[in-house]
Design an enzyme around this catalytic site. Structure first.
Site, PDB file in Angstrom:
ATOM      1  N   TRP A 188       8.873   2.781   0.623  1.00  0.00           N
ATOM      2  CA  TRP A 188       8.017   3.080  -0.527  1.00  0.00           C
ATOM      3  C   TRP A 188       7.644   4.550  -0.383  1.00  0.00           C
ATOM      4  CZ3 TRP A 188       3.500  -0.400  -2.608  1.00  0.00           C
ATOM      5  CH2 TRP A 188       2.595   0.344  -3.340  1.00  0.00           C
ATOM      6  N   ASP A 247      -1.545  -4.009   1.046  1.00  0.00           N
ATOM      7  CA  ASP A 247      -1.941  -2.651   1.407  1.00  0.00           C
ATOM      8  C   ASP A 247      -3.353  -2.349   0.912  1.00  0.00           C
ATOM      9  OD1 ASP A 247      -0.813  -2.935  -1.208  1.00  0.00           O
ATOM     10  OD2 ASP A 247      -0.736  -0.758  -1.412  1.00  0.00           O
ATOM     11  N   ASP A 248      -3.932  -1.320   1.499  1.00  0.00           N
ATOM     12  CA  ASP A 248      -5.237  -0.797   1.094  1.00  0.00           C
ATOM     13  C   ASP A 248      -6.314  -1.872   1.092  1.00  0.00           C
ATOM     14  OD1 ASP A 248      -3.845   1.528   0.818  1.00  0.00           O
ATOM     15  OD2 ASP A 248      -3.913   1.592  -1.374  1.00  0.00           O
ATOM     16  N   GLY A 285       2.947   1.652  -8.539  1.00  0.00           N
ATOM     17  CA  GLY A 285       1.973   1.232  -7.544  1.00  0.00           C
ATOM     18  C   GLY A 285       0.792   2.158  -7.386  1.00  0.00           C
ATOM     19  N   LYS A 345      -2.082  -0.788  -9.560  1.00  0.00           N
ATOM     20  CA  LYS A 345      -3.322  -1.140  -8.875  1.00  0.00           C
ATOM     21  C   LYS A 345      -4.443  -1.511  -9.855  1.00  0.00           C
ATOM     22  CE  LYS A 345      -2.382  -0.199  -4.413  1.00  0.00           C
ATOM     23  NZ  LYS A 345      -0.955   0.109  -4.457  1.00  0.00           N
ATOM     24  N   TYR A 399       1.007   0.390   6.811  1.00  0.00           N
ATOM     25  CA  TYR A 399       2.260   0.717   6.126  1.00  0.00           C
ATOM     26  C   TYR A 399       2.731   2.138   6.349  1.00  0.00           C
ATOM     27  CZ  TYR A 399      -1.192   2.480   2.714  1.00  0.00           C
ATOM     28  OH  TYR A 399      -2.237   3.118   2.118  1.00  0.00           O
ATOM     29  N   ASN A 446       5.902   7.778  -1.481  1.00  0.00           N
ATOM     30  CA  ASN A 446       4.802   8.192  -2.344  1.00  0.00           C
ATOM     31  C   ASN A 446       5.061   9.580  -2.940  1.00  0.00           C
ATOM     32  OD1 ASN A 446       2.813   6.136  -2.636  1.00  0.00           O
ATOM     33  ND2 ASN A 446       2.357   6.342  -0.454  1.00  0.00           N
ATOM     34  N   ASN A 472       7.157   5.987  -5.865  1.00  0.00           N
ATOM     35  CA  ASN A 472       5.867   5.693  -6.500  1.00  0.00           C
ATOM     36  C   ASN A 472       5.571   6.881  -7.405  1.00  0.00           C
ATOM     37  OD1 ASN A 472       3.445   4.505  -7.176  1.00  0.00           O
ATOM     38  ND2 ASN A 472       2.388   5.108  -5.308  1.00  0.00           N
TER      39      ASN A 472
END
Length: 958
Positions: free
Chosen positions: A392, A283-284, A176, A207, A339, A394, A429
């Protein structure tokens, strides 16, 4: 005797307390199994397997492949038999726990019943692996192959009883990150690895895959779809669920039926490939604007609450109209726009009130990159979203600016034991560097399988040993490499995992004296850091890892050389050999510069304006240690900005605490960030007035496109040093001015990004003005026709230094060039026709006018011959070195005889006479060597010097 390796309990698992059927030697140690089983009893004793092993058909090709590959790679042949086969020590029974032949041979271990669970019993006459389902059988096989050891006729298995099941139902990774997606080869390799560490989830969500995000409505081209189909098949063969994620949030019109149909069409295409798990990450993206006017009409003005309502509407449509209507599809997963927190908001409330109960919500913790996650954090998230969440995590992702130039190989940590009570699962991730992510991924796999018994360092060490193919030296090299690549940044200037913790502990043990055993330990670390990259390249079979980590391996070797040279300089300084110390310091400085010149040219990451950053190796620990050792070894040039009494800037980045003092704290993991102004600056007052040799700027990703370095004596009048081109990395700006400097400024001209000017460190090096210059010669006198080595210290950096003899000698002056530390050294030839004289040798700086002198005599050209004989002799079982010297001079001669066993001087040896001396070695044997005899006499009124070297043979007198 039973060694209890782990005793965490999971519902439905049990190992009864029956005595084992073997006797354990006292020194036996059970092997480490990753992930750590919930219950694992073993004496550590092993038993032989034989050259051929029978395996019952497990009903799972992947499980059979794991066992067959493991044994055949050890030279053991495998025969597949049916479940009716007769028992024996060469038989492995593996399969469904309901099989009578398996359930009856578990030797006190309860049959597994939970999803993905297994049981394993290895005695002196039987091996049994029972799975509650296909995944359980496969995971049992993965554990069994970790219990094999040896090869060929020495192949054996460790006797054990295990009852095991995962603590969390979802365990895996999500591709991701931003930047170049993984290659097909990297993904296939990752899926094989996930099976090994019992991960069951891979979420495809890169992405920068345009068909995943920016062109989400369009179908995949045929070649890309074929690649995805191969991944789906590879995932299934490793019992990994391939989850396809589609990220439409940048352009979707939530209320438009054609956009909803486009999502389902994309899902249909992947369903046909065998995908049974799907996700919609949102997201984002911004929820303060709509992508179409229809959404404003359907949901009201843009804003967080209405965005939540639109997203819930879309997700419910996909869950109820497609997921629940399509055979075998698992519950829809999603990533919300909010998130990374646990706040109760109007946006989240829409999910609590309206989202279908089966939809799985992902959450990154209390921040995008949280420094820790507790059970209370997970409970708060569950409360805020109205359901347990799917983490998730990171880590070890390195796609944000604070990770510029970093590999994140620290052991997965700071997640509280017991999170399995509050989470549906965890996915990592990872980094753009897939294989380098394996140590961290293995940690997440082990934690999500058994969080109660998780040991971070044990799992990382196990993973590195696997990568090294079990070779101990290569494993040690990987341990050091991972240590200097351990730092894990958050979005601030703090690290949630520290840099180089092992090296930092060695530094703490050695400080402040840096001598004795503690220095030996640092030296051993330096040697591993230097030699390790070659070992890794030779023995690590994972070519993807070697390709990904190449620049970091190169830089590590150079940093190891720099550390080793600085330690050697300390030892030379302690022995009083300052010339050797100075040379070693120069070697250390050069190695540091070479390390900082290494560039990451195959840029897969999205690291701001800097397309070729420098690998960050042990920063904040290793570089600081080397600088400290150089100073302790007597370095004349050091960082005069460190600990500055006054650092001022035109401003600080709004909303941050990145104050200017952080640019001169000696810690390259903390940083200064200016205000958002092209003309921003930072001014540093030095701790000593110096003639500056260089200014070092260690830029963070938010760097300068153009800037000027300025020097000043009084802080008012400034001297500009032009900067040719900014590289947005570590930049060394050289200065050859002899002016006394008290202040240094970085004056911005143009920013390379929209952000501030950001510096990890600003360092200033040079020669202190208040240190008097000196001049030394290799000898106080030399004959005409010979040469002498001179060393001038304390001059301006890089300036020409003029070396001159007294005028009456008739010897012309020579020019040497000072280095960055103001040191000039070189050999000066004395012509054969030079006039003998006792006088002065002078050194003068061409730009600084600094001057130093030393007495020096040029001897006459007349000469005489010396005869020197060196030999060895044995006396009372000990070796002696005998020396006899004579000359043909008509005048008395002064002699000095130098050997490895001492020096003997004769003030006056008459013409025709011999000087004889025996050096006592006190040793029964000595190696061959030589003695040096230096003779001085006055011939025809002029002093004359002659030097002769004579060799002697080895001697053995014992």
């Amino acid at each position: 005797m039973v060694l209890l390796v782990a005793a965490a309990m999971v519902a439905g698992l049990a190992v009864t307390s029956a005595a084992p059927s073997w006797a354990a030697p006292a020194e036996a140690t059970p092997p480490t199994i990753v992930p750590q089983p919930q219950e694992y009893e073993s004496s550590g004793v092993t038993r032989p397997l034989g050259s051929t092993v029978r395996v019952t058909d497990p009903g799972d090709d992947a499980a059979l492949g794991v066992i067959s590959d493991a044994l055949e790679s050890r030279g053991v042949s495998v025969t597949v038999v049916d479940e009716a086969a007769a028992g024996g020590s060469d038989l492995i029974r593996i399969g469904d726990a309901a099989r009578p032949d398996i359930s009856s041979s578990l030797h006190g271990v309860d049959a597994p019943t939970a999803d993905e669970s297994y049981a394993l019993a290895i005695t002196n006459d039987a091996i049994t692996v029972a799975g509650a389902d296909g995944a359980g059988v496969y995971y049992g096989a993965q554990t069994l192959q970790q219990l094999f050891s040896g090869s060929g006729a020495e192949t054996s298995v460790t006797e054990a009883r295990i009852a095991d099941a995962p603590a969390m139902p979802l365990r895996g990774s999500i591709e991701g990150f931003y930047g170049a997606p993984w290659t097909h080869e990297q993904r296939l390799d990752q899926l094989r690895f996930y099976g090994t560490v019992k991960m069951n989830t891979y979420i495809y969500a890169p992405k920068d895959d345009e068909y995943h995000r920016s062109r989400w409505r369009e179908p995949y081209p045929a070649d890309k779809l074929a690649e995805l189909g191969e991944l789906v098949s590879a995932a299934a063969s490793n019992h990994v669920r391939f989850t396809f994620a589609l990220s439409p949030g940048e352009s979707i019109c939530f209320s438009r039926q054609s956009d909803r149909d486009a999502i389902l069409a994309k899902f249909d295409a992947l369903y046909e490939l065998g995908v049974r798990s799907f996700s919609i990450p949102l997201d984002d993206i911004s929820y303060q604007r709509w992508n179409c006017t229809e959404d404003a009409a359907a949901y009201g003005p843009a804003g967080s609450a209405n965005a939540g309502a639109a997203q819930v509407d879309l997700l419910n449509h996909v869950q109820t109209q497609w997921v629940e209507q399509t055979p075998d599809v698992r519950a829809l997963q999603m990533v919300p726009t909010e998130y990374s927190d646990t706040r109760r908001t109007a946006y989240k409330q829409k999910f609590v009130d309206g989202l279908d109960a089966d939809v799985v919500i992902m959450w990154t913790g209390t921040a995008v990159v949280p420094p820790s996650i507790s059970r209370a954090d997970a409970a708060a998230a569950a409360s805020a979203w109205g359901r347990q969440v799917f983490l998730w995590d990171n880590y070890p992702v390195n796609d944000f600016s604070q990770t510029t130039g970093r590999l994140l190989m620290g052991a997965y940590d700071k997640r509280e034991h017991g999170l399995s009570d509050s989470l549906l699962g965890i996915v990592s991730n990872p980094m753009n560097q897939a294989s380098a992510s394996k140590p961290a991924i293995a940690g997440i796999a082990a934690f999500s399988w058994n969080d109660q018994d998780y040991d971070p360092s044990q799992v990382r060490s196990w993973t590195l040993a696997q990568m090294a193919g079990g070779d101990a030296a290569t494993t040690a090299a990987l341990e050091v490499f991972a240590d200097v690549n351990s730092a894990a940044p958050t979005f601030s200037s703090t690290m949630w995992l520290p840099q180089a913790p092992r090296l930092a502990a060695l530094v703490d043990a050695a400080a402040p004296d840096f001598d004795g055993t503690s220095l030996d330990d640092l030296d051993a670390y330096a040697q591993q850091l230097t030699d390790g990259p070659a070992l890794i390249r030779e023995h690590v079979a994972d070519t993807l890892f070697l390709e990904e980590t190449g620049p970091w391996l190169d830089a590590s070797r150079l940093w190891g050389e720099a550390l080793g040279a600085s330690i050697a300089a300390i030892r030379a300084h302690e022995l009083g050999d300052d010339d050797e110390a100075e040379a070693l310091i120069a070697d250390s400085v050069e190695a540091v510069r070479a390390a900082q010149a290494v560039r990451i040219t195959d840029q897969r990451n999205t690291w701001s304006a800097n397309s070729t950053p420098t690998p960050r190796i042990g920063d904040g620990v290793l570089d600081s240690l080397i600088a400290k050792l150089q100073v302790l070894a007597g370095a004349s040039s050091q960082n005069w900005a460190l600990g500055s009494p006054s650092v001022v800037s035109t401003g600080v980045e709004p909303g941050t605490t990145f104050r200017p003092q952080l640019a001169v704290d000696g810690n390259s993991t903390t940083r200064f960030a200016s205000d958002y102004d092209d003309a921003a600056s930072i001014t540093v007052q030095l701790t000593r007035t110096v003639m500056v040799s260089e200014v070092v700027l260690k830029w963070e990703a938010a760097c300068a496109a153009r800037y000027i370095v300025q020097l000043s004596t009084d802080g008012t009048i400034w001297h500009d040093i032009p900067v040719d081109e900014s590289t947005c990395a570590t930049e060394r700006i050289m200065s050859d001015t002899a002016m006394p400097v008290n202040f240094v400024r970085m004056q911005g001209v143009e920013r390379a990004t929209q952000w501030a000017y950001s510096l990890w460190e600003l360092e200033v090096y040079g020669v202190p003005v208040d240190v008097a210059p000196t001049l030394t010669a290799s000898a106080p006198a030399a004959n005409a026709g010979e040469s002498v080595t001179v060393t001038a210290r304390g001059f301006a950096p890089y300036e020409p230094v003029i070396i001159a003899f007294d005028e009456e000698t008739g010897v012309e002056a020579v020019e040497l060039r000072a280095n960055e530390a103001g040191r000039a050294t070189g050999a000066v030839a004395i012509p054969a026709d030079a006039n003998p004289a006792a006088g002065t040798l002078r050194a003068r700086g061409a730009t600084s006018d600094r001057e130093a002198t030393t007495p020096f005599t040029i001897l006459g050209g007349a000469a005489f011959d010396m005869t020197v004989v060196a030999s060895t002799r044995c006396v009372a079982g000990k070796a002696l070195v005998m020396v006899k010297a004579s000359s043909d001079a008509d005048a008395p001669v002064a002699l000095e005889i130098e050997s490895a066993y001492g020096t003997r001087a004769f003030a006056s040896v008459a013409p025709g006479k011999n000087a004889v001396h025996a050096f006592t070695t006190r040793q029964p044997s000595i190696d061959a060597g030589s003695v040096t005899v230096e003779a001085t006499a006055v011939i025809e009124g002029d002093p004359v010097k002659v030097e002769v070297v004579s060799a002697y043979d080895a001697a053995a007198c014992g």
